[in-house]
Scaffold this active site. Structure first.
Site, PDB file in Angstrom:
ATOM      1  N   ASN A   1      -3.717   7.407   7.433  1.00  0.00           N
ATOM      2  CA  ASN A   1      -3.886   7.317   5.834  1.00  0.00           C
ATOM      3  C   ASN A   1      -4.977   8.131   5.598  1.00  0.00           C
ATOM      4  OD1 ASN A   1      -4.035   6.228   3.508  1.00  0.00           O
ATOM      5  ND2 ASN A   1      -5.439   4.506   3.988  1.00  0.00           N
ATOM      6  N   GLY A   2      -4.354   9.086   4.516  1.00  0.00           N
ATOM      7  CA  GLY A   2      -5.692  10.010   4.058  1.00  0.00           C
ATOM      8  C   GLY A   2      -5.016  11.485   3.970  1.00  0.00           C
TER       9      GLY A   2
ATOM     10  N   GLU B   1       4.066   0.654 -15.800  1.00  0.00           N
ATOM     11  CA  GLU B   1       3.868   0.719 -14.390  1.00  0.00           C
ATOM     12  C   GLU B   1       4.948  -0.290 -13.596  1.00  0.00           C
ATOM     13  OE1 GLU B   1       0.403  -0.076 -12.213  1.00  0.00           O
ATOM     14  OE2 GLU B   1      -0.108  -1.730 -13.451  1.00  0.00           O
TER      15      GLU B   1
ATOM     16  N   ARG C   1       0.957  -1.241   0.021  1.00  0.00           N
ATOM     17  CA  ARG C   1      -0.045   0.011  -0.067  1.00  0.00           C
ATOM     18  C   ARG C   1       0.750   1.083  -0.150  1.00  0.00           C
ATOM     19  NH1 ARG C   1      -5.361  -0.827   1.483  1.00  0.00           N
ATOM     20  NH2 ARG C   1      -5.504   1.393   2.540  1.00  0.00           N
TER      21      ARG C   1
ATOM     22  N   GLU D   1      -4.241  -1.706 -21.545  1.00  0.00           N
ATOM     23  CA  GLU D   1      -3.801  -2.620 -20.485  1.00  0.00           C
ATOM     24  C   GLU D   1      -2.735  -2.912 -20.360  1.00  0.00           C
ATOM     25  OE1 GLU D   1      -4.939  -2.463 -17.192  1.00  0.00           O
ATOM     26  OE2 GLU D   1      -4.001  -4.071 -16.527  1.00  0.00           O
TER      27      GLU D   1
ATOM     28  N   LYS E   1      -0.474   0.269  -4.145  1.00  0.00           N
ATOM     29  CA  LYS E   1      -1.709  -0.565  -4.168  1.00  0.00           C
ATOM     30  C   LYS E   1      -3.148   0.050  -4.315  1.00  0.00           C
ATOM     31  CE  LYS E   1      -3.693  -4.510  -5.982  1.00  0.00           C
ATOM     32  NZ  LYS E   1      -3.374  -5.007  -7.367  1.00  0.00           N
TER      33      LYS E   1
HETATM   34  C1  AGP Z   1      -3.246  -1.221 -12.178  1.00  0.00           C
HETATM   35  O1  AGP Z   1      -2.006  -2.201 -12.316  1.00  0.00           O
HETATM   36  C2  AGP Z   1      -2.932  -0.134 -11.342  1.00  0.00           C
HETATM   37  N1  AGP Z   1      -2.472  -0.625 -10.041  1.00  0.00           N
HETATM   38  C3  AGP Z   1      -3.874   0.899 -10.884  1.00  0.00           C
HETATM   39  O2  AGP Z   1      -4.261   1.301 -11.986  1.00  0.00           O
HETATM   40  C4  AGP Z   1      -5.390   0.366 -10.338  1.00  0.00           C
HETATM   41  O3  AGP Z   1      -6.127  -0.431 -11.089  1.00  0.00           O
HETATM   42  C5  AGP Z   1      -6.112   1.705 -10.133  1.00  0.00           C
HETATM   43  O4  AGP Z   1      -5.745   2.352  -9.160  1.00  0.00           O
HETATM   44  C6  AGP Z   1      -7.688   1.290  -9.705  1.00  0.00           C
HETATM   45  O5  AGP Z   1      -7.775   0.192  -8.390  1.00  0.00           O
HETATM   46  P1  AGP Z   1      -9.079  -0.369  -8.103  1.00  0.00           P
HETATM   47  O6  AGP Z   1      -9.424  -1.358  -8.868  1.00  0.00           O
HETATM   48  O7  AGP Z   1      -8.512  -1.022  -6.928  1.00  0.00           O
HETATM   49  O8  AGP Z   1     -10.071   0.730  -7.878  1.00  0.00           O
END
Ligand code: AGP
Length: 616
Positions: free
Chosen positions: A101-102, A496, A27, A489, A611
């Site tokens: 967190n925030g 990334e 995270r 994708e 994440k």
């Molecule tokens: C995808 O590989 C990324 N880590 C990121 O784009 C992710 O898909 C996006 O932040 C959305 O996350 P979520 O599906 O948990 O809402």
């Protein structure tokens, strides 16, 4: 984006916090720290860098013990990654600690007010302001009737504009830990004579699978023997004890070198999980338990907006094609963060569908709340059970993909696509979709797990191709129709985790400008299955070849002709056009993984990322 954990009980908190932080590191990993209280003293250890580079060695050199403690792993929002900006943050006395967190949007105004009151600050963070604010409330009244730690936290968060998920401990308030949340996830873990606080159940699953998901404006007071919850907002606190769907083993890497590789290899099983109990061959349809909409209500839907972010937004694009093809319902895809603020017109029977692996993405949660505020039903397809989006949606469908730890989303994307196919069939069969056509789709879905296993058998080939092209500085990913979103994708996966610049396009779009970038140093990954667009896609491929651009083709098994027009070929099993996105994605995930590996990148924790993006 950050990960927080708290422990209160009879054991030494430090190893529990450290292990929990390791499970939360996906995270955010700019820095990490812990604070523990023991015999009237508070000890703090925090360090820049990933846990194994910073905090863990520091704790070996300077161990701390205590039975109450909090920990934090950071993705920097306010203040650069640095020791001083690492959490936990202390108040003026150094006896109160906060992890957060925030984002506190009014932190500057609060900081100025506290500075005028004589407080000084050691960091550039918004969190330190919160620590000082809580400390200030604790000292506002004569000590005779000083407020409890909980009351001081309630007062402080009442001054905050923004989002928070926090854990607070104080050497002057032994045996108690306080948590509060608004806009960032916070979960109580219920143990035997010990209790936990965390932003993600992953951190505490080795200790307990009994949890309480806190809601916005909840404040909880936790001791070793129990907890209370109060709500500072319009709702009354509702405490519901849930059982986690996964165990510690599910969230471990196992025999794989990386979580991402493990999760790529889990996809035959996770697609099976997404299908389980939902294929209704007798009625030639798909069935769900949690849409919370009657057949009549679903027939009445005359427009669907799908909102999501990142990889989930790519899944939304596939969802548009699926629902429009099989159910003939107009669909519009929106970036969640755009939908919230552009005030798009919504008709009476428009519904919103959000897609989210984590169920905590702030942009997507904001879109869901905006649709509900405007009186429209909001459905969700989510992976994390009990997540905020799952709980606030009017209905939805779980992916059942299990914990996805790798920052680059893989199995959740493919599970989302699988669920979207099921949903499109379900909606279609409530309208004009013929049983025969629906059964074709259901049987093709049923064949996917084995077909994905077949593709995984080509891992060695994909690894070789990855190593062959790992030195490229730019990539194109091209597809048409259903595989256009897969091209996007594939480009995102590569950029990334390998940091190579990559762009996804509709293959037909290249001739309108981007083809100017094609040269012998710029490889193109071309999705060219034998679908309805095959001939046209081949023509687009020829344009790339004519300009000496190297081409790696993803083609349908048996298509030997493609070898004459591509430098390299990866074959996919035959399936319906609408299901190619599910099969074509897996090789692209492996391709990105092995290129990143060849370039020595940290595949599970790529730079600058985290994440779950819980800030807007
Ligand atoms: C995808 O590989 C990324 N880590 C990121 O784009 C992710 O898909 C996006 O932040 C959305 O996350 P979520 O599906 O948990 O809402």
């Amino acid at each position: 984006m950050c990960g927080i954990i708290g422990y209160i009980g009879k054991k030494n908190a430090t190893p529990i916090l450290l292990e929990g932080l390791r499970r939360l590191e996906y995270r955010g990993y700019d820095s990490a720290g812990v604070a523990v209280t023991d015999a009237g003293a508070l000890s703090l250890r925090k360090k820049l860098g990933k846990i194994d580079e910073g905090l863990a060695p520091l704790l070996r050199e300077q161990p701390v013990t205590g039975q109450t403690g909090i920990g934090h792993t950071r993705w920097a929002t306010h203040g650069v990654p640095a020791d001083k900006n690492s959490h936990p943050h202390l108040d003026e006395t150094g006896r109160l600690a906060v992890v957060h967190n925030g984002v506190i949007e009014n932190y500057d105004a609060l900081k100025q007010k506290l500075t005028r009151a004589g407080y000084t600050f050691k960091s550039d963070t918004d969190t330190e302001v919160l620590a000082q604010l809580i400390g200030d409330y604790l000292r506002q009244k004569p000590s005779s009737d000083a407020p409890s730690l909980t009351r001081a936290v309630c007062a402080a968060v009442g001054d905050v504009i923004g989002t928070y998920g926090i854990a607070v401990i104080s050497a002057d308030h032994p045996g108690v830990m306080v948590g509060a949340r608004r806009g960032s996830p916070l979960i109580i873990g219920i143990g035997e004579h010990e209790n936990f606080l965390t932003s993600d159940a992953n951190a505490i699953v080795p200790h307990t699978q009994k949890v309480v998901y806190l809601n916005d404006y909840d404040v909880t007071t936790i001791t070793a023997s129990g907890f209370e919850v109060e709500n500072l907002g319009p709702e009354t606190a509702s405490v519901q004890i849930s059982q986690l769907e996964f165990d510690a083993a599910d969230a471990q890497r196992g025999r794989h070198a990386h979580f991402m590789l493990k999760e790529i290899n889990e996809q035959p099983q996770t697609v099976l999980n997404a299908l389980r109990g939902r294929l209704d061959f007798a009625a030639a349809t798909a069935k769900f338990g949690g849409l919370n909409m009657t057949a009549a209500e679903l027939r009445g839907v005359d427009r669907i907006i799908i909102a999501a972010s990142g990889t989930s937004w790519h899944a939304a694009l596939v969802g548009e094609y699926l629902i429009e093809e099989f159910a003939q319902i107009p669909v519009e895809v929106e970036y969640a963060h755009e939908f919230c603020y552009r005030n798009c017109p919504l008709e009476k029977n428009t519904i919103l569908l959000v897609l989210s692996q984590s169920g905590e993405t702030a942009d997507t949660l904001a879109a869901l709340r905006e649709a509900k505020r405007r009186g429209h039903r909001a459905l969700a397809i989510v992976n994390v059970v009990g997540s905020t989006i799952a709980r606030e949606a009017d209905g939805g469908i779980y992916m059942h993909a299990g914990p996805e730890i790798g920052v680059a989303s893989t199995k959740a994307f493919v599970s989302t696509l699988t669920v979207l196919v099921l949903l499109a069939v379900h909606l279609g069969r409530l309208r004009m979709l013929a049983a025969k056509r629906a059964l074709e789709v259901l049987h093709a879905l049923n064949a996917l797990p084995k077909q994905l296993e077949k593709i995984l058998e080509q891992t060695g080939l994909v690894q070789k191709l990855a190593e062959k092209y790992a030195g490229a500085k730019d990539f194109f990913f091209l597809g048409r129709g259903y595989t256009f979103p897969v091209a996007l994708e594939g480009a995102l996966k590569l950029k990334e985790i390998s940091y190579i610049h990559a762009e996804g396009y509709s293959a037909a779009e290249m001739k309108h400008g981007p083809i100017a970038l094609i040269d012998p140093e710029t490889p193109t990954v071309f999705l060219v299955p034998q679908d309805a667009m095959y001939e046209k896609t081949l023509a687009n491929l020829a344009m790339i070849r004519a300009r000496k651009g190297p081409v790696i083709a993803l083609a349908t098994a048996g298509d030997t002709g493609i070898q004459r027009v591509a430098d390299d070929v990866i074959y996919l099993p035959k399936t319906l056009e609408a299901l190619y996105p599910i099969l074509a994605t897996l090789p692209l995930q492996l391709f990105a993984y092995y290129i990143a590996l060849a370039r020595g990148c940290d595949v599970d924790k790529p730079r600058n990322l985290a994440k779950s993006v819980t800030v807007e």
